[in-house]
Design a protein around this motif. Structure first.
Motif, PDB file in Angstrom:
ATOM      1  N   GLU A 154       0.800  -1.229   0.000  1.00 51.44           N
ATOM      2  CA  GLU A 154       0.000   0.000   0.000  1.00 51.44           C
ATOM      3  C   GLU A 154       0.831   1.277   0.000  1.00 51.44           C
ATOM      4  OE1 GLU A 154      -3.695   2.173   2.354  1.00 51.44           O
ATOM      5  OE2 GLU A 154      -2.898   0.273   3.086  1.00 51.44           O
TER       6      GLU A 154
ATOM      7  N   SER B  88     -14.384  -0.766   1.365  1.00 46.29           N
ATOM      8  CA  SER B  88     -13.172  -0.796   2.173  1.00 46.29           C
ATOM      9  C   SER B  88     -13.539  -0.597   3.631  1.00 46.29           C
ATOM     10  CB  SER B  88     -12.220   0.314   1.718  1.00 46.29           C
ATOM     11  OG  SER B  88     -11.188   0.495   2.656  1.00 46.29           O
TER      12      SER B  88
ATOM     13  N   LEU C 107     -12.868  -1.578  -2.475  1.00 48.39           N
ATOM     14  CA  LEU C 107     -11.732  -2.464  -2.682  1.00 48.39           C
ATOM     15  C   LEU C 107     -11.699  -2.888  -4.147  1.00 48.39           C
ATOM     16  CD1 LEU C 107     -12.091  -4.777   0.441  1.00 48.39           C
ATOM     17  CD2 LEU C 107     -10.389  -2.977   0.101  1.00 48.39           C
TER      18      LEU C 107
END
Length: 209
Positions: free
Chosen positions: A34, A194, A62
């Motif tokens: 990330e 998410s 996501l």
């Protein structure tokens, strides 16, 4: 012949690509990518990337299951990234929602450009999306680049982004012939949410004596 023009010849079964004296692999993205991914996107695309219309479809979601990929150099450094996202591409003539994928952002570290990494990521992403049974991929990008992968604007004429977009850059690739036939309307997010976007809603409990 450049590496970008010779991707299929340079692909070996384990996903290793050769580009001149270097080599890189295309692998599934992992959570540990990330920070490196965000840093790479800032270097490659600048801060303005967060104001793009496509970002509205990705925010709080996501990537589609199994469709987020990283390009890694021989030493493990992140050299490139691409993700695909679940969306609804308007409705068909019967009023049924049309499911599709949104591709992007596709980015390569500026220090590693001209190695064919972007093309390798595109070929891999398209191939995997087809294997997973998806019907179409939509993106916003320069047709001069994406037409080589089969993208064009023929099937996006009736569709709209949730924000400004240059029509010439609003492109689609059908993985299943006719999947976008008659599709009209606004692109909307349909992917998994998410955990960062989920707010904890306080619950008020009453107890009797």
């Amino acid at each position: 012949m450049s590496a970008a023009e010779n991707i299929e010849q340079n692909l070996v079964p384990d996903g290793l690509y050769f580009a001149g004296a270097g080599a890189y692999t295309i692998v599934n993205e992992v959570a540990q990518d990330e920070k490196a991914r965000e840093d790479l996107l800032d270097r490659a695309m600048g801060e303005g990337r967060r104001r793009k219309s496509s970002e509205k479809l990705r925010r709080g979601r996501l990537p589609s299951e199994g469709l987020a990929f990283s390009a890694r150099g021989a030493g493990g450094a992140l050299l490139g990234t691409v993700r695909l996202w679940d969306i609804q591409a308007g409705h068909d003539a019967s009023g049924k929602g049309v499911r599709a994928l949104l591709l992007g952002p596709l980015a390569v570290d500026p220090a590693s450009k001209d190695l064919g990494i972007g093309s390798a990521l595109m070929h891999h992403a398209i191939r995997q999306a087809a294997r997973l049974g998806h019907g179409a991929i939509i993106l916003v990008g320069d047709p001069e680049y994406y037409e080589r992968f089969g993208f064009n604007g023929a099937k996006t004429a009736g569709l709209a982004m949730p924000g400004p977009v240059e029509r010439r850059r609003f492109l689609a690739l059908e993985l299943k012939p006719g999947h976008l036939d008659g599709a009209k309307g606004l692109l909307t997010s349909k992917g998994r949410r998410s955990s960062r976007a989920m707010r904890i809603i306080p619950v008020s409990l009453r107890f009797s004596a």
